[in-house]
Scaffold this motif. Sequence first.
Motif, PDB file in Angstrom:
ATOM      1  N   ASP A 107      -3.003   4.667  16.405  1.00 51.53           N
ATOM      2  CA  ASP A 107      -2.428   5.833  15.730  1.00 51.53           C
ATOM      3  C   ASP A 107      -1.390   6.468  16.658  1.00 51.53           C
ATOM      4  O   ASP A 107      -0.280   6.804  16.248  1.00 51.53           O
ATOM      5  CB  ASP A 107      -3.532   6.838  15.385  1.00 51.53           C
ATOM      6  N   PRO A 114      -4.853  -2.125  -2.789  1.00 49.51           N
ATOM      7  CA  PRO A 114      -3.870  -1.046  -2.903  1.00 49.51           C
ATOM      8  C   PRO A 114      -4.154  -0.121  -4.082  1.00 49.51           C
ATOM      9  O   PRO A 114      -4.006   1.093  -3.959  1.00 49.51           O
ATOM     10  CB  PRO A 114      -2.548  -1.799  -3.079  1.00 49.51           C
ATOM     11  N   ARG A 148       0.836  -1.198   0.000  1.00 50.25           N
ATOM     12  CA  ARG A 148       0.000   0.000   0.000  1.00 50.25           C
ATOM     13  C   ARG A 148       0.875   1.254   0.000  1.00 50.25           C
ATOM     14  O   ARG A 148       0.574   2.234  -0.678  1.00 50.25           O
ATOM     15  CB  ARG A 148      -0.935   0.006   1.216  1.00 50.25           C
ATOM     16  N   ALA A 208     -11.400   1.519   4.165  1.00 45.65           N
ATOM     17  CA  ALA A 208     -10.686   0.243   4.298  1.00 45.65           C
ATOM     18  C   ALA A 208     -11.441  -0.694   5.225  1.00 45.65           C
ATOM     19  O   ALA A 208     -11.598  -1.881   4.942  1.00 45.65           O
ATOM     20  CB  ALA A 208      -9.268   0.478   4.823  1.00 45.65           C
ATOM     21  N   GLN A 266      -6.924   2.100  -3.069  1.00 47.01           N
ATOM     22  CA  GLN A 266      -6.431   3.090  -2.116  1.00 47.01           C
ATOM     23  C   GLN A 266      -5.688   4.199  -2.833  1.00 47.01           C
ATOM     24  O   GLN A 266      -5.847   5.386  -2.522  1.00 47.01           O
ATOM     25  CB  GLN A 266      -5.527   2.456  -1.063  1.00 47.01           C
ATOM     26  N   LEU A 281      -2.294   1.020   9.413  1.00 42.50           N
ATOM     27  CA  LEU A 281      -3.660   1.158   9.934  1.00 42.50           C
ATOM     28  C   LEU A 281      -4.685   0.702   8.904  1.00 42.50           C
ATOM     29  O   LEU A 281      -5.674   0.052   9.248  1.00 42.50           O
ATOM     30  CB  LEU A 281      -3.942   2.615  10.336  1.00 42.50           C
ATOM     31  N   CYS A 282      -4.459   1.041   7.625  1.00 44.02           N
ATOM     32  CA  CYS A 282      -5.392   0.593   6.568  1.00 44.02           C
ATOM     33  C   CYS A 282      -5.444  -0.920   6.505  1.00 44.02           C
ATOM     34  O   CYS A 282      -6.526  -1.510   6.405  1.00 44.02           O
ATOM     35  CB  CYS A 282      -4.956   1.134   5.199  1.00 44.02           C
ATOM     36  N   HIS A 313       0.136   5.041   8.447  1.00 43.96           N
ATOM     37  CA  HIS A 313      -1.194   5.134   7.836  1.00 43.96           C
ATOM     38  C   HIS A 313      -1.528   3.849   7.080  1.00 43.96           C
ATOM     39  O   HIS A 313      -2.629   3.302   7.201  1.00 43.96           O
ATOM     40  CB  HIS A 313      -1.236   6.351   6.922  1.00 43.96           C
ATOM     41  N   CYS A 314      -0.573   3.353   6.302  1.00 40.73           N
ATOM     42  CA  CYS A 314      -0.813   2.126   5.532  1.00 40.73           C
ATOM     43  C   CYS A 314      -0.983   0.911   6.432  1.00 40.73           C
ATOM     44  O   CYS A 314      -1.778   0.013   6.125  1.00 40.73           O
ATOM     45  CB  CYS A 314       0.304   1.916   4.519  1.00 40.73           C
TER      46      CYS A 314
END
Lengths: 142, 147
Positions: free
Chosen positions: A127, B125, A32, B116, B128, A107-108, A104-105
Amino acid sequence: MTLTQAEKAAVVTIWAKVATQADAIGAESLERLFSSYPQTKTYFPHFDLSQGSSQLRGHGSKVMNAIGDAVKHVDDIRGALAKLSELHAYILRVDPVNFKLLSHCILCSVAARYPSDFTPEVHAAWDKFLSSVSSVLTEKYR
Amino acid sequence: MVHWTAEEKQLIASLWSKVNVEECGAEALARLLIVYPWTQRFFASFGNLSSPTAIIGNPKVRAHGKKVLTSFGEAVKNLDNIKATYAKLSELHCEKLHVDPENFRLLGDILIIVLASHFARDFTPACQFAWQKLVSVVAHALARKYH
């Protein structure tokens, strides 16, 4: 920025689940990262960054293991990551802005895999935790 | 002008068609106020924001979240003209609301995380990437008229 007891508990609880898929989550987070923020690839010219690459998986594991160490020593993240902090400051010198992007990625990836566990409170705790980890990793930069 | 590939447009439109604007909007704003508590500074008139439970249940937060995400839908409908779409709102956020544009970036990233968690495996991805681009363009457009 210090974590409250409740926040530490939230971090540790979700980690128990995340740890079971740590490698996959690590690889997905990096995927990501490189996809949404291509400038981050500049730190990996020596890597095969294609999806499913063993280097990507390997590095994802490394990152998640370090996070796992921070979770295990959530009361002393600075102590747990002291060596990594020096590595990032003197050798790797990844620009501090990128820690936010990777956090951030991560967390996604976690949100996508554990939506019902990823409540707003858990989201806030994670976070903050990843922000603490990032701070520790960049605190020796100058 | 921002260039969108056909694939990016498709990824954005197809995800948007499945979004419950009221729910996602409410959740995104609530998470912003919970994860970054200093953003509460703009919502002194909203009443009880004293805990995550209070924030999530706060009807003003829900209503405003819906308003914000509905406005976001305008960007989705006008991908080729986002700057113009948000010109007036940009002036408003600067002159009347006095919102630091950094907050647009924070909310954009929170929205991504909400998407998400709602769409899981479908929020690939590639998906995103398209949405990060969109929230970034929207944030930029909202900051554009600041002076």
